[in-house]
Design a protein around this motif. Structure first.
Motif, mmCIF file in Angstrom:
data_model
loop_
_atom_site.group_PDB
_atom_site.id
_atom_site.type_symbol
_atom_site.label_atom_id
_atom_site.label_comp_id
_atom_site.label_asym_id
_atom_site.label_seq_id
_atom_site.Cartn_x
_atom_site.Cartn_y
_atom_site.Cartn_z
ATOM 1 N N ARG A 1 0.826 -1.212 0.000
ATOM 2 C CA ARG A 1 0.000 0.000 0.000
ATOM 3 C C ARG A 1 0.857 1.258 0.000
ATOM 4 N N PRO A 2 0.369 2.325 -0.609
ATOM 5 C CA PRO A 2 1.102 3.589 -0.579
ATOM 6 C C PRO A 2 0.901 4.272 0.767
ATOM 7 N N TRP A 3 1.872 5.053 1.170
ATOM 8 C CA TRP A 3 1.786 5.720 2.470
ATOM 9 C C TRP A 3 1.992 7.214 2.312
ATOM 10 N N GLY A 4 1.406 7.965 3.200
ATOM 11 C CA GLY A 4 1.482 9.417 3.160
ATOM 12 C C GLY A 4 0.158 10.038 2.770
ATOM 13 N N LEU A 5 -0.177 11.162 3.405
ATOM 14 C CA LEU A 5 -1.401 11.903 3.109
ATOM 15 C C LEU A 5 -1.085 13.007 2.111
ATOM 16 N N HIS A 6 -1.969 13.185 1.131
ATOM 17 C CA HIS A 6 -1.764 14.168 0.072
ATOM 18 C C HIS A 6 -2.975 15.089 -0.023
ATOM 19 N N PRO A 7 -2.774 16.307 -0.515
ATOM 20 C CA PRO A 7 -3.928 17.188 -0.726
ATOM 21 C C PRO A 7 -4.890 16.608 -1.757
ATOM 22 N N VAL A 8 -6.143 16.940 -1.629
ATOM 23 C CA VAL A 8 -7.150 16.503 -2.593
ATOM 24 C C VAL A 8 -6.830 17.106 -3.960
ATOM 25 N N SER A 9 -6.808 16.277 -4.983
ATOM 26 C CA SER A 9 -6.438 16.721 -6.319
ATOM 27 C C SER A 9 -7.665 16.879 -7.211
ATOM 28 N N ALA A 10 -7.491 17.635 -8.296
ATOM 29 C CA ALA A 10 -8.576 17.800 -9.262
ATOM 30 C C ALA A 10 -8.934 16.462 -9.903
ATOM 31 N N GLU A 11 -7.937 15.614 -10.120
ATOM 32 C CA GLU A 11 -8.174 14.292 -10.699
ATOM 33 C C GLU A 11 -9.066 13.459 -9.775
ATOM 34 N N PHE A 12 -8.781 13.505 -8.475
ATOM 35 C CA PHE A 12 -9.589 12.756 -7.519
ATOM 36 C C PHE A 12 -11.011 13.289 -7.466
ATOM 37 N N VAL A 13 -11.161 14.609 -7.478
ATOM 38 C CA VAL A 13 -12.503 15.199 -7.438
ATOM 39 C C VAL A 13 -13.312 14.752 -8.645
ATOM 40 N N ALA A 14 -12.691 14.726 -9.820
ATOM 41 C CA ALA A 14 -13.402 14.285 -11.024
ATOM 42 C C ALA A 14 -13.814 12.822 -10.916
ATOM 43 N N GLU A 15 -12.935 12.000 -10.374
ATOM 44 C CA GLU A 15 -13.258 10.591 -10.185
ATOM 45 C C GLU A 15 -14.413 10.420 -9.203
ATOM 46 N N GLN A 16 -14.369 11.160 -8.103
ATOM 47 C CA GLN A 16 -15.449 11.102 -7.122
ATOM 48 C C GLN A 16 -16.773 11.577 -7.708
ATOM 49 N N GLN A 17 -16.700 12.621 -8.526
ATOM 50 C CA GLN A 17 -17.921 13.150 -9.127
ATOM 51 C C GLN A 17 -18.559 12.128 -10.058
ATOM 52 N N HIS A 18 -17.726 11.430 -10.817
ATOM 53 C CA HIS A 18 -18.267 10.394 -11.704
ATOM 54 C C HIS A 18 -18.955 9.299 -10.902
ATOM 55 N N ALA A 19 -18.324 8.882 -9.810
ATOM 56 C CA ALA A 19 -18.933 7.857 -8.957
ATOM 57 C C ALA A 19 -20.239 8.354 -8.355
ATOM 58 N N ALA A 20 -20.245 9.602 -7.884
ATOM 59 C CA ALA A 20 -21.460 10.165 -7.292
ATOM 60 C C ALA A 20 -22.590 10.220 -8.314
ATOM 61 N N ASP A 21 -22.260 10.594 -9.527
ATOM 62 C CA ASP A 21 -23.283 10.641 -10.579
ATOM 63 C C ASP A 21 -23.831 9.244 -10.869
ATOM 64 N N LEU A 22 -22.960 8.246 -10.834
ATOM 65 C CA LEU A 22 -23.408 6.871 -11.039
ATOM 66 C C LEU A 22 -24.314 6.403 -9.903
ATOM 67 N N PHE A 23 -23.947 6.738 -8.668
ATOM 68 C CA PHE A 23 -24.788 6.367 -7.528
ATOM 69 C C PHE A 23 -26.193 6.939 -7.703
ATOM 70 N N HIS A 24 -26.257 8.182 -8.115
ATOM 71 C CA HIS A 24 -27.555 8.824 -8.283
ATOM 72 C C HIS A 24 -28.327 8.187 -9.441
ATOM 73 N N ALA A 25 -27.657 7.960 -10.556
ATOM 74 C CA ALA A 25 -28.331 7.384 -11.722
ATOM 75 C C ALA A 25 -28.852 5.976 -11.449
ATOM 76 N N ASN A 26 -28.206 5.279 -10.516
ATOM 77 C CA ASN A 26 -28.615 3.912 -10.193
ATOM 78 C C ASN A 26 -29.493 3.842 -8.947
ATOM 79 N N GLY A 27 -29.935 4.989 -8.455
ATOM 80 C CA GLY A 27 -30.883 5.025 -7.356
ATOM 81 C C GLY A 27 -30.310 4.745 -5.984
ATOM 82 N N LEU A 28 -28.979 4.805 -5.833
ATOM 83 C CA LEU A 28 -28.367 4.515 -4.538
ATOM 84 C C LEU A 28 -28.261 5.749 -3.653
#
Length: 293
Positions: free
Chosen positions: A243-270
């Motif tokens: 596993r990787p170690w160390g805490l990093h600031p939230v990145s734009a790439e991560f936010v985009a990935e999270q947004q895609h997942a959130a949109d999928l959760f909503h589209a699938n009724g979760l």
């Protein structure tokens, strides 16, 4: 004012920090002792207990996988992301039994799939289904934690989103259907309430600094760190070494990935409403995390 920090073994950093006593004066809150809250129908909703406890007095700070903060925002909780880990794509994957006739995700239609529902495993499975042209309603999700590997090898489910160290004992009896790499980054993350982040920045900095120390120690002493966890020592050491170690600031790439997942959760009724992940990202927290590295 005593700070409450939630911890459980699934977030290795918090677990190690707790057992090394790296945050004197905080009240450590065992998430397993708090319970999982009301069980939800995994075909229709996501559990929200991790986010709920930030706002019901359970704790002030928590670390989880990628799914809980999305669920928290969807419930209207005013959270703030604190930090993310590096990608943990080696930590788990979607598997079937080695003798299973299932050869692709498309063949999971109508099948029973075990997962820790509400964790990163929900995100991985939903992304895999999306890629195969399927949705959440095309499978039968089985919410299972401690006995998921047993369910798979006994034939009670057809597939499992497994993770280490729980994959290790049954790895020779499974076959990979989908790797995590290429689907999403599967990072650990840490979050809190917006009011805690804004009103107690020095305490937040103290927490993040302690977690950085915990990760540095674990990376340098994986065998000793493995001994802090319940279960097979060798399996935990293997899990921690990969596993990787160390805490990093939230990145734009991560936010985009999270947004895609959130949109999928909503589209699938979760989740019942759309969210904007970026609303929970505060630039000053990113600067704080950068200073602790």
């Amino acid at each position: 004012m005593t700070t409450k920090v939630g911890f459980f073994p699934q977030n290795n950093t918090l677990w190690v920090a707790r057992h090394l006593d790296l945050l004197p004066g905080v009240e450590w809150v065992d998430l397993n002792a708090l319970g999982r809250g009301e069980r939800v129908d995994p075909t229709r909703a996501l559990p929200s207990v991790h986010g709920d406890h930030l706002f019901d007095g359970g704790y002030d700070f928590i670390g989880t996988g990628s799914t809980p903060p999305v669920t928290a925002q969807a419930k209207g909780h005013d959270i703030a992301y604190v930090a993310i880990s590096g990608p943990r794509v080696e930590n788990g994957r979607l598997v079937v039994r080695d003798d299973s006739p299932i050869g692709s995700v498309a063949e999971l239609k109508g099948r029973r799939v075990a997962l820790g529902h509400g964790s990163w495993q929900t995100t991985l499975l939903l992304l895999a289904l999306e890629r195969a042209g399927l949705g959440w309603g095309d499978i039968v999700p089985v919410d299972a934690y401690g006995n998921a590997a047993e369910l798979l090898v006994n034939g009670d489910v057809d597939a499992w989103v497994g993770s280490y160290p729980y994959l290790t004992p049954v790895e020779s009896r499974t076959r990979t259907l989908v790797e995590t790499e290429g689907l999403f980054s599967h990072r650990s993350l840490w979050f809190t309430r917006r009011d805690f982040a804004q009103e107690r920045p020095e305490e937040l900095a103290r927490i993040v600094t302690a977690l950085q120390r915990a990760d540095h120690w674990t990376e340098e002493h994986p065998r000793e760190a493995a001994a802090l966890f319940d279960g097979d020592l060798d399996a935990w050491e293997h899990a921690l070494r990969t596993r990787p170690w160390g805490l990093h600031p939230v990145s734009a790439e991560f936010v985009a990935e999270q947004q895609h997942a959130a949109d999928l959760f909503h589209a699938n009724g979760l989740i019942q409403r759309k969210i904007t992940v970026a609303d929970a990202v505060l630039p000053e927290i990113g600067e704080l995390v950068t200073r602790t590295r």
